[in-house]
Every structure is written in C-alpha cells, then in structure tokens.
Design a protein around this motif. Structure first.
Motif, PDB file in Angstrom:
ATOM      1  N   GLN A  32       0.792  -1.045  -0.088  1.00 15.99           N
ATOM      2  CA  GLN A  32      -0.083  -0.003   0.131  1.00 15.99           C
ATOM      3  C   GLN A  32       0.830   1.428  -0.081  1.00 15.99           C
ATOM      4  O   GLN A  32       2.047   1.396   0.516  1.00 15.99           O
ATOM      5  CB  GLN A  32      -0.739   0.153   1.209  1.00 15.99           C
ATOM      6  CG  GLN A  32      -1.594  -1.312   1.327  1.00 15.99           C
ATOM      7  CD  GLN A  32      -2.772  -1.255   0.525  1.00 15.99           C
ATOM      8  OE1 GLN A  32      -3.731  -0.569   0.367  1.00 15.99           O
ATOM      9  NE2 GLN A  32      -2.956  -2.273  -0.408  1.00 15.99           N
ATOM     10  N   TYR A  33       0.494   2.123  -0.723  1.00 20.40           N
ATOM     11  CA  TYR A  33       1.071   3.762  -0.491  1.00 20.40           C
ATOM     12  C   TYR A  33      -0.120   4.529  -0.682  1.00 20.40           C
ATOM     13  O   TYR A  33      -1.268   4.271  -1.230  1.00 20.40           O
ATOM     14  CB  TYR A  33       2.298   3.665  -1.600  1.00 20.40           C
ATOM     15  CG  TYR A  33       1.926   3.458  -3.133  1.00 20.40           C
ATOM     16  CD1 TYR A  33       1.346   4.396  -3.925  1.00 20.40           C
ATOM     17  CD2 TYR A  33       2.078   2.152  -3.623  1.00 20.40           C
ATOM     18  CE1 TYR A  33       0.920   4.104  -5.201  1.00 20.40           C
ATOM     19  CE2 TYR A  33       1.798   1.850  -4.970  1.00 20.40           C
ATOM     20  CZ  TYR A  33       1.361   2.467  -5.673  1.00 20.40           C
ATOM     21  OH  TYR A  33       0.966   2.411  -7.026  1.00 20.40           O
ATOM     22  N   PRO A  34       0.130   5.851  -0.750  1.00 19.39           N
ATOM     23  CA  PRO A  34      -0.692   6.948  -0.561  1.00 19.39           C
ATOM     24  C   PRO A  34      -1.567   7.190  -2.131  1.00 19.39           C
ATOM     25  O   PRO A  34      -0.861   7.070  -2.974  1.00 19.39           O
ATOM     26  CB  PRO A  34      -0.188   8.111  -0.252  1.00 19.39           C
ATOM     27  CG  PRO A  34       1.118   7.832   0.456  1.00 19.39           C
ATOM     28  CD  PRO A  34       1.440   6.431  -0.185  1.00 19.39           C
ATOM     29  N   PRO A  35      -2.933   7.246  -2.002  1.00 17.19           N
ATOM     30  CA  PRO A  35      -3.370   7.370  -3.269  1.00 17.19           C
ATOM     31  C   PRO A  35      -3.183   8.525  -4.232  1.00 17.19           C
ATOM     32  O   PRO A  35      -3.611   8.804  -5.491  1.00 17.19           O
ATOM     33  CB  PRO A  35      -4.877   7.124  -3.032  1.00 17.19           C
ATOM     34  CG  PRO A  35      -5.127   7.699  -1.701  1.00 17.19           C
ATOM     35  CD  PRO A  35      -3.881   7.093  -1.016  1.00 17.19           C
ATOM     36  N   VAL A  37      -0.709   9.406  -5.410  1.00 14.34           N
ATOM     37  CA  VAL A  37       0.345   9.354  -6.534  1.00 14.34           C
ATOM     38  C   VAL A  37      -0.233   8.862  -7.745  1.00 14.34           C
ATOM     39  O   VAL A  37      -1.132   7.804  -7.767  1.00 14.34           O
ATOM     40  CB  VAL A  37       1.456   8.293  -6.239  1.00 14.34           C
ATOM     41  CG1 VAL A  37       2.575   8.049  -7.431  1.00 14.34           C
ATOM     42  CG2 VAL A  37       2.036   8.519  -4.933  1.00 14.34           C
ATOM     43  N   ARG A  38      -0.109   9.677  -8.978  1.00 16.07           N
ATOM     44  CA  ARG A  38      -0.631   9.423 -10.317  1.00 16.07           C
ATOM     45  C   ARG A  38       0.421   8.823 -11.235  1.00 16.07           C
ATOM     46  O   ARG A  38       1.248   9.789 -11.251  1.00 16.07           O
ATOM     47  CB  ARG A  38      -1.332  10.681 -10.728  1.00 16.07           C
ATOM     48  CG  ARG A  38      -2.463  11.116  -9.884  1.00 16.07           C
ATOM     49  CD  ARG A  38      -3.880  10.275  -9.805  1.00 16.07           C
ATOM     50  NE  ARG A  38      -4.757  10.988  -9.360  1.00 16.07           N
ATOM     51  CZ  ARG A  38      -5.519  11.157  -8.089  1.00 16.07           C
ATOM     52  NH1 ARG A  38      -4.774  10.116  -7.457  1.00 16.07           N
ATOM     53  NH2 ARG A  38      -6.425  11.735  -7.724  1.00 16.07           N
TER      54      ARG A  38
END
Lengths: 556, 590
Positions: A32-35, A37-38
């Motif tokens: 998991q990582y923060p959303p 990031v696009r």
C-alpha cells in the motif's frame, strides 16, 4: 479523504522498463501507498521534458517525481543520467522562482524493487504534504470564446489602431522582411490583406501571424507608417482567444515561468548572482530592472558558454564603479514582454501592475534596463496602458553613456586584451526604441577596441530571428547564420550586443552544426555590458577561469 | 463483421471501457461512479463496464461495442498494459481499429491493489482514466514498421550455451558466425572433471552417457558447414538495427572480418570470483585452491590414478575443507547474488574425494545449502551417509601457522568456534559477469541488472521487443550447464522464429522530425545512443535537417527533450499528448 485536509496531487513519471514495472510489482504484492500518486508511463525517464513537468505544476500538481532505472542500468544506456541533469537544472529554476525544489524529485528504482517504489512515493507524498499546496492561482486562462462577429469587430479595431487601412500594397515590407527572404509564402502585407477582407475563420490556424519576428523592418520601411508589429501583436491576442497557441521554444517552459510569476506570490530567490563585493540597495533613486536573466542560467544550463547573470553582474559593477548603488529587487517579476507578444494580455497586465507597484514602492526616480525587451515593454507598452508611470526609464547603454559623459564613470583601469568588434543592433533597442548612438559612443570607453560596422546596421540591422521565445524554425536558423556571417565579414572577431535574447539565439544557431563552413561563423558573441566591465577591469579574475567562484549563479 | 461496417474515417470520438477484473478492480473502485463522471465528458461517445475485458465474453463485448457505437478511439482502465500485454485491445484490432488509437491505463496494479480506501481509489481511477481519454483523443493513427530480417546469426561466446545455440540455428539452415575470445570452444564446462548431481564426467569419454548426449560437442560444431567458428576473436563493433546488423570482429592476430547478421545470441558467460579479493582466505597459499583448480587436480588424478595430491608437497590431503559462498551472497565481500551451482558442485567434489580416499575427512562450511535441481536432495543425503561433514556458519579466516593450516569457523548449529586442521582448503568461488560482458552489453544496448549481469527482455513482451538480440546462458546470471543449454535452445528458437518469418513488424513508437521546425543543430544526433539520427544537408533548401532511421530508433525520446525547438518528438509520446494526459489527471473537473 478527510474534508479540508490537504491532499497533495503527485504526478509520477515512470519509465517503461523499471519505474512502471516496479509499481506493477508493488501492486501485485499489494504493497500500500498513498493514493495521491498518479502514475504516468513514459518510455524513458530521459524523455520527461522540463516543460511538461512545469506544465504539470501549472495545471494543478503539487509534486512531481520522476522514476527510472538504476543509474548505471538504464534501459536506454544513459537516459536517466540525462533526466537527473535536467531535473537538477529545473530544481535550480524552482528555487529561484520560489516554487521549492523539494516538490521535484528523482528516484532510480530497479523493476524488482517494489518495496522501494512504495517507500519512495510514500516519502515523497509526506514531504509534499508537509510543504503544503503550491500557491498558484490557477484560474482557467480567459477562455472567453468570441463569436465570429466579435472577432471581426476586434480585428477591425486592430486594423484601425495600427493604421493598416493605409496600406497601399506597395510590397516594400515584403522586400525587407527577413523571413520573406527565406519563406516565399510569407508576406507581411498578405496578412493585413486577409484581415482587411474580414477573413477570421482561420485566425486560430493562420501560421503567418506567428511566423513574424516583430522586428519592425517593415514598419521602418513602410511609406504610410503602418504599425505592422502592433497589428501582429493584436492579431495574436485574437488568435489566442480563438484557441491558437504559438510554438514555443524549450517546450514553452519560459512562458510557463512567466505565467506562474503572473499568478502567484511565491517567495523568490532571484538575487543569487549578487556577490559580496557588489553594492545594491532596497531603496534608492536608480532601480536596476534585471529581468529574466537569473532564470535563463537555470533553463539553459546545458548550453556551453552562456552566462546570463554575468550581464547583471557587469551592470551592477559598472554602476558601482560610477558610485551608483542601484536598487535590485528580489520581488521583481518578468516584465511580461513575451506574454504580451504571444497573445496573453491578461497575464501581461498582472505582471505590469506588480512591477510598477514594486518600482514605485522603492522610491526610484529612474529605472535602468540591460534587456532591450524589458526596456521597450516598460517604456512603451506599460506607458501605453497606464499613462505616465512616475519614473524615468533608460536603457543601460544610454545610462552608461550619461555616466561617462558626466565624468562619474571613468575607464581608468585596463582589463582584457583589446579587440576589434562589430555591434549588433537588437530590434527592441534599435528600431523599436531608437537607441542607436549610445552603444557606438560607449565603444570609445573600451581602450584599444575598434568598432567596425556590418552592412546591415542601425535601422537596417537583421533580426536575431526569434522574439517572445516563439516560432523558431529552419528559416530562422538561416537568418541567424547569415547575420553572424555578416559580422564575420567585417573582419572583427567579436560581435557585441545588448540583448540577452539575441545572444542566446545567435549562439544557439552557430554553436552546433551549421549549413555553412564553420569558419564563416567563427565570431565571439558577447554582451556589451559584460565586455565593458571586463575591459574596465571590473570583473573578478576567477570569473575568466569560469570556475564556480563564490557562490555564483552556476552553483550545483 | 458485415459488409457495411463503419469506415474508420466516419468514426468519431473516444469510447471508455472499464474492466472489473472479476472483482479485483470493482471491489475497490466504484466503476459505475467513474463511468457516470466520464459520460459527461465532451468527446466521450460510449462508456462501458465489463467484469473481464480480456475474457472471451469481454472481447465479444468490445467487438459488439465497436460495431454499434461508432467510436474511433478507445481508452481503457484495466490491468497493467506492460505486465499483461495489450490483451484487451486485441479484439478491437481484429475489428479493424488502428491499435495506435488505443490507450490503456492501469487501475488494477496501480490503484485497486494498492489503496485500501474505496473513495480514494475511485477518485484516483477516475483521474487516471480521464488522463487516458485525454491522451487517446490526441493519439495518431500509425502503421507498424516492417523490417526484413537477414537470415544469419551471430553467436558471441563459444561455451556450451553458444555452441548449443549455434547448432540449433544452423540446424534450421541459417548461417551462424560463432565468435569465441579464447583459442578453444567449450568454455568452462569443458574443463570440468564431471558434472553434478548426475555425477557424470564433463569431458567426453567417447561413451555416450546421459549427460553427454545433451551436451553440445565441439566436433559437431566444428564439422557443421553452416557454422563459421572464429576462435581467438573478439567482437569489435556492431552497428545497424533490428533486422540487419553489421558486425566487425578482430582476431588476436590483428585480422578483422566484417559481416551482416539478422539476429544475435549473446552467450558471453561468466568468470569465477577472484578469491584474492578476500585476503583472510589466504588464496596465495599453494594449498588454498578454488573449486576450478580442484577440477584440474581431479582430472590429473583420473589420468594418473595415484589419488588426489595437494599442490604444495604432492601429499595426499587427509583433511579437506570446502568454503562455500566465496564472493557470493555478501555485497561487502563480493557479490550479493547466489551463484546457484556451488553447493551442488562442492558436494560432488567432496564425494569424489571421499571416493578416492575413504579415510579423508571432508568438511563443507556453508551458509545455506541451495540446490534447486531434481536429484539434489538424494545427492546431499548420499554425501552425509558417505561421512562428509556439513558445518553451518561462516568461516572467519584460514590461519596459517608455520607448516600447519587450520580453518577457523563458527558452527552456528552448536554455537561453537571450531579450529579445524586442514591439509587442503577448497574455495567454492561464485560466478560473476565475464570481463567483456559490460562492453558487449553497451554495444548492443542491453540493460544490465543490479548484479551487473545482462537483462534479457522479459519473454512476456512481444518478440519484436527483443529486436533480434537474445541473451542466453550464464550471461544472464549464474546457471547450471543444462539450464544454460535450455536457455540457448530457447534463444535459438526465438531467433529462428523471426528469421523464418523473414520480416518483423514492430510498433512505430519512434522519433519523428518536423522538418519545418528542425534547425539541424545536431544535438539530437549527439545524444542518441543508437546512432539512429543523422543530420544531413537538405540540398533543395540548403539547410541541415535531422533524419531518423526508424529501424535503429528505440523510441526513448532523449532526442525530443534535447531539441530546444521541439522539432523531434516520439510518436504517441508527443509533448502535447503527455501534457494533455497530465492536465486531465491533475485538474479537478471530469
């Protein structure tokens, strides 16, 4: 996401071979990582253009991270190293502009390093979150769609204002036009004609509106004094409103920096070039308007032999020598010249308001400029829009001549080897502003130097090819090479000029491959102010060795 | 497909398809909400959701949509297009859609699988797909590049891998140039006394044993009419692009030879770790030898039949210590990677020593025993039965004390420090890339990995991605002989496949020059690592212009960034396309 909490928008440019697959693997492993990031896939991290990064910020991003292969393992040999160099230069620009270079990061991650991918982007999101949103006012850029009637009326207004109705189609403009010489389809007259016939459907696609360099050769030749460059400037504004865009140099990054300046109150750091031994002030009688010089050193960091801040340094040293302590301001913004000439009136006016307010607040009675574009813009365009500005404006050449004439500036110390040189009249200084004599008189202050004139000189001087950082092309290069060849033919080994942009454009044309014998363009191109300061022994010695000196502008 | 299908030209707009991936995506992303938002976007003519676009039903669904909705372009939010390949777009392509008008973004690996919050994941998916739509709107319809492939191959390296590949390619009737740096074929495998765990010999004893049958034989290679063997020769330069590469080789005698090939097999192999890099192993001492040197001693003993003799005084060693992982699995003392074959061969050699001299004490000092081969476990069990002592733990040093030598080791199983007398110490040296590997990799633009071994393009990518260059055997990383040979044969099969086809189509994701904007400065030519750009005079206009050799171009886009006037760009990664994609991603509105 919780209401109100700042969630940064992060764009991650990932290369096809390592960055993107490492994110794939992070996904497969459900790390998991923060959303925020696009992820955007590009072929190679080395293909990420600084202008695209800038555009991402301008459009709404708060942080950009470029992720590519490990540094010695680039799929394309050295793309990531190129990317690193460009991002480093861009970081410098960010810091000058006050955008904070921490908003920009590179990470070199192997395709298999999924955990590192997730960790890197998480760290970055945290850092940008702590920095807060990038304070840019990003209102949609005046998309006031005009009806055909409105456009026709506007064009009619432009024709009237610029005296274009007086055109008698004599064609003198075309004969002197430096573009028409190489582009048989281009004729200044034809654009006016089309406009007069009310043809506005193709205003957004009309190439010729943008091809013009606005050098005003035609204006000076026109027997009926049609303000052709003013006509073009107005047409560009209409074309932009209709959806047209110029083809900007460097992918438009220069215009982007100017738009950002117009739409933000970032805390800039643009006085890095001021050295310890130079005297500058916050308030005073003489305001030295530096212009975009500090930006150019970052934007053109990859170009050899180009130091724009040496111009402002020279100017300040010359003024100091004459006992003048100029005001230089960290809050100065772009004069707006390029936006004004590429149809962005709205942002131009914002910059104008800011700069006029800034100069007034400094209490200056006189503003001096090294850049002819800044000079023209303030002296003519600001004054046109705002009337009397309340301070005198003078180009550096006039000002230095005044200082020499009054005996304040004395050439009592010899600097470098004397040389024979020719002087290139920049269009904004010459034809636009009528400054021809002072530069020539200043030549006398450089002991032992000899000035020889080119065939096309003063109001006949050939343009450097590009104005407003737009629409450079194959023909422009031929123009530029011709101009430098002309300089070489005088027998001088040096070409001095005042315009920093002329310098960049002409050097750009002849530094790399040229379509003529390289010996024909073998001329040193140097800024007049720099040459003067050097010849008067005002520049510190270490500068010549071009080492990094004392915290100079090329700090890495 | 019926006769009156819509012509490409009449088609308009972008269709958006979202894949639920049988719950993998739809569990985390509210696809209906995404679809609803996208429907409102101008230019979007159709939006569809399917539970598995890649399935047969999903593909039928797309076909039906393509026939009914009249869209020209498509943007898809689904799995990773690089991990899965463009399996989703296949049916659209079959129906006649130009595949360059298709864009796919990853809302599974990059979104659904990595974000727990459904709301945030949905927001992100929406913005990514919005970006895809913006890009799709600006994609250019292109044609693939078709390249003829020359029916000849170059094999670099004459070890077992190179020989196996050469034999397989020549068997299909193609000319093979086999270049070997040393004076003989066979590489390291042919210097082994035997191979393990089958415990057969490596050198041909003229008896057709099991191992031998599958190992390529030097005689076969030399006698083969299609294979031109060049010994004592190095590849000096390779130019050209996919399909036809020009090779220049140079012999040790200074002679050069040039020829053209269509495919290249890189089988440069490995070298063994130099134990001098770890001084405490006292490799300078005559009785501290590497496993490769032990092979020679075993060969000598087999020829002379007088038992194993240690180098210093030709005495028979009574105690032999094998030190495992020399130069492997420790970045501070060599390489991080495991060399994979050392456990197997050390046990084999230990058993051989015990076979020669049943009274010998043989210790193997190991960290972990790794033998991922069939038969290894039985092989290891047999060794324990034969009395070989396995000591788990790293050794601290080899101590030389007057005429005695002992191994100081820590036995982690019994938590004791051991000092074991030793008549002979054998260092199980690991493998690292061959000396020239780096140069060859650079010359052929092969990416290397963290361990400095060459990376072969993932075989999951379409064959054209490999551009006729195949890395095989231990050039890719440590491997056993039979795995190297399997590798060689797979590479040969791939090479033969493209040569048989005679031509290959690959995507036109290459640089392209706008001749009105090009200033002919040559900066792109300078930065191109592939020699794909040449700046030459355009006689008609009297100016210099950059020209792209599309076959050589790899589409990296370095040139595009270097160009100050943006006259050179890479198809479908145009600045305008990427910029539009990013704007759509970061801007709030749908």
């Amino acid at each position: 996401m919780t209401e109100g909490a700042f969630e940064p928008k992060i764009v991650a440019f990932t290369c096809t071979w390592c960055g993107y697959p490492s994110a794939n693997l992070a996904g497969v492993n459900k790390i998991q990582y923060p959303p925020n990031v696009r992820i955007v896939r590009v072929m190679c991290s080395g293909s990420v253009e600084p202008s695209v990064i800038m555009d991402a910020f301008e459009s709404g991003a708060d942080g950009v991270i470029v992720i590519g292969c490990l540094i010695d393992n680039c799929h394309y040999v050295s793309g990531n190293k190129n990317a690193q160099e460009r991002v480093d230069a861009l970081k410098e620009l960010f810091d000058i502009m006050g955008m904070d270079s921490r908003r920009l990061r590179t990470e070199w991650i192997n395709a298999s390093e999924r955990t590192r991918f997730a960790k890197s982007v998480t760290d970055f999101v945290e850092e940008v979150r702590a920095l807060g949103p990038l304070p840019l006012k990003r209102e949609s850029k005046g998309t006031k769609a005009k009806t055909k009637e409105q456009t026709v009326a506007a064009v009619k207004g432009i024709i009237e204002d610029t005296g274009a109705f007086d055109c008698v189609e004599c064609g003198k403009c075309t004969t002197v036009c430096p573009i028409a010489k190489f582009d048989s389809e281009f004729a200044p007259r034809a654009i006016v004609l089309r406009a007069m016939e009310g043809i506005v459907e193709n205003i957004s696609t009309d190439r010729d509106i943008w091809t013009c360099t606005t050098c005003e050769q035609c204006n000076s030749m026109c027997p009926y004094k049609v303000d052709y460059s003013g006509f073009i400037r107005g047409m560009r504004e209409e074309a932009t409103a209709a959806g047209a865009a110029p083809l900007c140099s460097k992918g438009g990054i220069i215009h982007a920096t100017q738009r950002i300046m117009a739409n933000s109150d970032l805390k800039q750091d643009r006085l890095r070039w001021v050295k310890q031994d130079m005297k500058v002030a916050d308030k005073g009688d003489v305001f030295y308007f530096v212009g975009c010089l500090p930006h150019y050193d970052a934007i053109f960091r990859d170009r050899k032999d180009l130091s724009m801040t040496s111009i402002c340094e020279s100017a300040v040293r010359l003024m100091n020598k004459a006992g003048v302590v100029p005001v230089v301001s960290n809050d100065e913004k772009c004069c707006g010249h390029d936006l004004n000439w590429t149809g962005n009136e709205e942002d131009f006016e914002k910059l104008m308001e800011h700069n006029v307010g800034l100069i007034k607040a400094s209490g200056a009675k006189k503003v001096v400029f090294t850049c002819p574009e800044c000079y023209r813009t303030m002296n003519m365009d600001y004054a046109d829009l705002k009337g009397e500005l309340g301070f005198e404006m003078q180009h550096m050449s006039d000002y230095l001549k005044e200082l020499i004439d009054s005996g304040q500036l004395k050439a009592d110390k010899a600097g470098g080897e004397p040389f024979k040189f020719t002087y290139h009249d920049s269009c904004r200084l010459g034809r636009h502003s009528g400054v021809y004599d002072s530069p020539r008189k200043l030549a006398a202050s450089m002991k032992g130097c000899e000035l020889v004139e080119m065939v096309n000189t003063r109001d006949k001087a050939i343009c450097c090819g590009v104005a407003g950082w737009a629409n450079c092309n194959t023909n422009v290069k031929r123009m530029q090479v011709d101009r430098v060849m002309e300089a070489k033919k005088t027998g001088a080994n040096r070409m001095l000029l005042f315009c920093p942009k002329c310098q960049i454009h002409l050097k750009c044309a002849v530094q790399d491959k040229v379509h003529v014998d390289k010996a024909l363009v073998d001329v040193v191109i140097e800024d007049f102010t720099v040459a003067m300061a050097r010849m008067m022994g005002l520049m510190p010695q270490e500068r010549k060795a071009s080492t990094d000196g004392d915290g100079g502008s090329k700090a890495r | 497909m019926n006769g009156d299908e819509k012509v490409q030209g009449q088609r308009k707009g972008v269709a958006v398809y979202l894949c639920g991936c049988r719950g993998e995506i739809s569990r985390k992303v509210d696809l209906e909400a995404v679809a609803e938002r996208l429907k409102a976007r101008p230019g979007v003519v159709a939006v569809g959701i399917h539970e598995a676009l890649c399935s047969k039903e999903g593909q039928e669904f797309l076909k039906k949509e393509y026939a009914e909705k009249g869209f020209e372009r498509a943007a898809v939010g689904a799995c990773s297009p690089t991990l899965q390949g463009l399996i989703v777009s296949r049916s659209l392509e079959e129906e006649g859609m130009n595949r360059y008008l298709f864009d796919q973004v990853n809302i599974r690996e990059h979104c659904a699988w990595v974000h727990a919050d459904r709301g945030a994941a949905t927001d992100k998916a929406l913005s990514l797909v919005r970006g895809s739509v913006a890009k799709a709107e600006r994609l250019l319809p292109l044609e693939d590049i078709e390249v003829p492939i020359l029916g000849a191959a170059l094999v670099i390296g004459g070890g077992v891998t190179g020989m196996a590949a050469a034999l397989d390619i020549s068997a299909q009737g193609y000319k093979v140039y086999l270049v070997e740096r040393t004076g003989e074929l066979g590489g390291r495998a042919y210097k082994l006394s035997m191979t393990f765990p089958t415990h057969n010999c490596g050198i041909c004893c003229m008896q057709y044993c099991k191992e031998c049958v599958f190992t390529p034989k030097i005689e076969d290679v030399i006698q083969n009419k299609n294979i031109e063997v060049m010994l004592g020769t190095e590849v000096e330069d390779i130019s050209g692009g996919f399909g036809k590469r020009h090779v220049r080789v140079k012999g040790t005698d200074g002679t050069t030879k040039e020829f053209d090939v269509g495919t290249i097999i890189v089988a440069t192999g490995t070298k063994t770790f130099d134990p001098r890099r770890i001084p405490e192993l006292r490799y300078g001492h005559p009785d501290v030898i590497t496993t490769v040197e032990l092979e020679q001693l075993l060969v000598e003993q087999r020829e002379k039949g007088e038992g194993l003799r240690r180098p210093s005084d030709k005495k028979r060693p009574k105690t032999v210590n094998f030190i495992q992982c020399v130069g492997s699995r420790d970045r501070t003392k060599g390489n991080l990677h495991c060399s994979l074959v050392c456990c197997t061969y050390a046990i084999g050699q230990a058993r051989e020593i015990v076979k020669i001299d049943p009274d010998a004490h043989v210790y193997i000092h190991y960290i972990d025993l790794r033998g991922p081969y069939r038969g290894f476990e039985e092989f290891y069990d047999a060794a324990k039965v034969e009395g070989i002592i396995f000591v788990r733990g790293r050794i601290s040093e080899i101590v030389l004390d007057k005429d005695k030598m002992f191994v100081r080791a820590f036995d982690t199983d019994s938590d004791t420090l051991l000092n074991i007398d030793s008549d002979l110490v054998v260092l199980s040296v690991g493998q690292e890339p061959a000396d020239d590997s780096d140069r060859i990799a650079k010359m052929l633009h092969i990416q290397t990995d963290i361990d400095r071994f060459m990376k072969d393009i993932n075989p999951m990518f379409p064959p054209e991605f490999r551009r006729g260059i195949y890395v095989a055997g231990t050039a890719q990383g440590p491997k056993g002989i039979r795995y190297s040979i399997e590798d060689a044969r797979a590479a040969a099969a791939s090479a033969v496949e493209v040569m048989k086809r005679g031509k290959v189509r690959f995507p036109r994701i290459v640089a392209h020059v706008d001749e009105t904007r090009c200033r002919g400065c040559g900066r792109c030519e300078e930065v191109c690592q592939y020699g794909a750009i040449t700046v030459a005079e355009d006689k008609q206009r009297g100016v210099l212009l950059a020209k792209v050799d599309e076959i050589r171009c790899e589409g990296c886009g370095t040139c595009a960034v270097t160009c100050c006037n943006k006259a050179i760009t890479v198809y479908n990664f145009l600045r305008s396309q990427v910029e539009a994609q990013i704007r759509a991603i970061v801007q709030e509105e749908a």
